[in-house]
Design an enzyme around this catalytic site. Sequence first.
Site, mmCIF file in Angstrom:
data_model
loop_
_atom_site.group_PDB
_atom_site.id
_atom_site.type_symbol
_atom_site.label_atom_id
_atom_site.label_comp_id
_atom_site.label_asym_id
_atom_site.label_seq_id
_atom_site.Cartn_x
_atom_site.Cartn_y
_atom_site.Cartn_z
ATOM 1 N N GLY A 581 0.772 -1.231 0.000
ATOM 2 C CA GLY A 581 0.000 0.000 0.000
ATOM 3 C C GLY A 581 0.799 1.275 0.000
ATOM 4 N N GLY A 583 2.587 2.351 -2.641
ATOM 5 C CA GLY A 583 2.613 2.925 -3.979
ATOM 6 C C GLY A 583 3.729 2.432 -4.858
ATOM 7 C CB SER A 1008 14.077 -5.000 16.785
ATOM 8 O OG SER A 1008 12.723 -5.368 16.717
ATOM 9 C CE LYS A 1051 11.609 -2.189 14.855
ATOM 10 N NZ LYS A 1051 12.916 -2.829 15.117
#
Length: 1116
Positions: A581, A583, A1008, A1051
């Site tokens: 989404g 592009g 992470s 994040k």
Amino acid sequence: MAWAAALRGLTALHTTRRFAAVTARTTPAVGARLLSTSLAARARPSSLVHSPRWTNKSSDREHDGENEDDHDGDHPSDDKRVPVDGQEDGTPPSAPSSSSSSASSAPSSPGSPPDSDSPGSSDPSDPPPPTQPPSNSSIAKQSVPEIYPQVLALPIARRPLFPGFYKAVVVRNPAVVRAIKDAMKRGQPYLGAFLLKDEHTDADVITDLDAVHPVGVFAQITSVFSAGSGSAAGSASGSGNAASGAPGAEEEEGLTAVLYPHRRIRITELIKPGGEGPAMAKIDEASEPQTVTPPPTPPPSEPESKVPPGPPQTSFLHSHAVSVVAVENLPTAPYNKDDQYIRAFMSELVSVFKDIAQLNPLFRDQITNFSIHQSAANVFDEPDRLADFAAAVSSGGVQELQEVLEATQVEERLRRALLVLKKELINAQLQSKLARDVDSKIAKRQREYYLMEQLKGIKRELGMETDGKDRLLEKFRERAAALKMPEGVRKVFDEELGKLAHLEPAASEANVTRNYLDWLTQIPWGTHSPENFSLRHAQGVLDADHYGLKDVKERILEFLAVGKLRGSVQGKIILLSGPPGVGKTSIGKSIARALGRQFFRFSVGGLTDVAEIKGHRRTYVGALPGKIIQALKRVGTENPLVLIDEVDKIGRGHNGDPASALLEMLDPEQNSAFLDHYMDVPVDLSRVLFVCTANNLDTIPAPLLDRMEVLEVSGYVSEEKVAIAQRYLAPQAKEASGLKDADVEIDREAVDVLIKWYCRESGVRGLKKQIEKIYRKAALKLVDDIGEETLPEPSAPAHAVTSATAKTEEGATGTVESQEPPANEPNAAPESSTSTPSETASAESSTSTPSEGAATQEDGSSSGESGEEGDRKAVTTQERQPLKLPPDVHVRVTPETLKDYVGPPLYYRDRMYTRAPPPGVSTGLGFLGNGSGAVMPIEATAMPGKGNLQLTGKLGEVIRESAQIALSWVKAHGYELGITKTREEAFIGERDIHVHMPEGSIGKEGPSAGTALLSAFVSLFTRTRVHPDIAMTGEISLVGQVLPVGGLKEKILAAHRAGIKTLLAPAANRADIEENVPASVKEGIRFVYVEEVREVLEEVFKGTELAERIKETLKD
């Protein structure tokens, strides 16, 4: 038309041979009595000198001498002509004398037949028996007897005869044939023609009066000839030799007789049924044609046969096995020709005649012939003849025509004739319409067929014969001449073309070769679209199509700048990688638009067959080239931009490895001679600009990824999403919802709420769906509030209303509007200007019989439209125009009303702990699978056990390993952290540790979470709380190093949204955060960059005793 012309020619023929030739051409020699109804024509009796004829009383003597002179000059005597008087044997003639009176109503034109049953005619006298035979040089003129009590009854089939119109009939019965020849020879060429009731039977004699209709016509035999040979056998006056030939010469041969009906008659008695033996002496036609020989004396036991009483003119008929009936004239009832009903009927008849004449040329000729021979100056003076003419030329039913014949009242006869003629008009209209429909469908095809056949004939004559294969070969040659094929490809083309020239078109190999040549000549060899390397133009295109994406746009401009300097951008493969989404596909379209290249997209997601990339072998049935060859054919240029979507989802099956095939197609070192399995010739793909898209780089094969230039397309921040929603998404959704010109707007604050609590993904696809939902809800509320009265439905088409009304009137039970087309007649049947007669006829036509009701309706339109419904269907697709809303409509979507449009929020809070959490809880940052970031709390607790580690929350393998590393580090440094009193003490040997990450339905994966897990373990074992405004991300090593991670933009955006004040990040990510993360996102967050675990713990437990201990014990 041919029959009408032949009838007109009858009056001009003067020899039996010439008359027979014409009649043979126009009369079919078949057993059926009735010819085509369209051949009926108004005509007059023959004016042959040897035929019975009649003239006006006033002109008989004036033309006597002239006629005799004409006969002397035109008909020299010969041996084959039978004299009318019978001079050869001295037998007195049976024909009436020349002084017999003719019908006083004869027309003024010579030879025109009188209508003896018209009211204005005078009664002619009966022809008296001759007193002395005329001289050999004189010919007696005959007149039609007004009273003829007994006649030869001839049954006819299929349709009746009408007075004044010739008809040829075929007689097969030998007895009837002999009787007709005898009557012709005796100068009494008259008979009665009566219609058989059973139209499927055919007979020449009447055995029962119930077998025929009682009303028929009194007809004159104008000429006869053999049905087999077509030679004339005689005329009305007895000319010809056939009648006096040897006995039995033509027993088995039929006879064609041309009849001219004079008047209506009715059977009163069947005097002699057909098939009975002769009641008189047998006539020996060979030796003594007119000598009476008495029959042999019957035995005494049998009664002597009596000669039935009757007029002497027809007494000879009793010697033949034919039907003889007693008849009486059926005159027309007196009428007033000025009666308004009669004139109205005649006007309608004339009008219908005009309409039919426009549609049927044969009717036009018949009407012309009728007008020429009309005795009255005005057609309205003879309504009875007009009615007979209408019935004679129409193709109505047998019963309908018989009813016209039996009608004695002129008004009734006109009414029935009008009914029959109206049906004829409807049939003509339907036939004309069907002909037009068929012509319109086949005209083009027929024209092409005729032209092609003519072309073939011309070429055949010139020695240039060609066929479809030659045209196909020429087409391929023309295509190849317009292409710049490489030398090797040209050689293959010539070989395949020569092969096709020697193959039969029906051979299977010919079809394969033809398809191959078709593909080979549709590849755009040497065809390029001009490229535009203007950076200003490219910048404008990218800014117009996308908001944000600064890094991507800059990289694309660098790419174009290099192409501008080199003159080409070949050799580059761009890979756009990012979450869904954002592009990626639209960026590829924008690059194509900026360069001015053609665009082609295909997806390889889930592709498992290598043939989709490299094509099938030509030996397979239905073989096709690969996707890239199809793309070149579609775009028509050698330098398009090809977007390969979802390269990270390509599959691998038993049909090969498509990723390896992509490697050959994309590699700049190999694709200059790409070899497709189907084409089997090298195709240069080096000029094609390939752009690929992917969501995850990990699943792309390394050799393929190595050849691509990766452009990271990260997610959008809130400010970018707001701008995109206001510039692109909202206007598009507004127009799609029909609110383009309406004052319906979404406030910016509402968009912020929508992004924060409904659409947290990196892309804008979910945001677009929510905005579309808002405008749809707004449209529904507007229509409900304004009401259907202000926004009515457009009125239905006129034909639909008419159809629905008609069905309602007919009592149709369905409530769905009919989709059948309305009547499409070429010309509606004209309506009579006089209401009463036309209404009477229309009512009769619509109620008489089911078949009539199916053919005619009250308005005169054809019911054939029901047969057309299968071919003609209504076109129901209608383009509706958007409705305009009132100008006073205003809708504003605010944060307070947003819930009414999109429902409750999908996210209730950004973090679980807004106050100080219990020991063992820390806050980490994660990157979700949808491309968005999230604040992830980590909870750890200890319980009695055996030292096991339990992990829950749908954690991936990498996170599980991170937890193991964090726990091992804590165990190794328990003494430094103050958890144990000595370095050798084991502090969790009898306790189990459980780690959980909430929102268990969401999968978590990635490296992470190491620092957050470590902080949670230290907090748990030291019983020290972690401040809720601190979040952290970063992977740790076993010795306590903090390693860099990805997805920092998402994040940090999640931390900003959750109100995090302090964020711990790896020092290696410092440059990425400072350059790629927008300042608006970093605003309000303090970033702490760490390299070791010690720095993490000092910052997390800052201000506590634990922090001081760590500083002292965990020194370098």
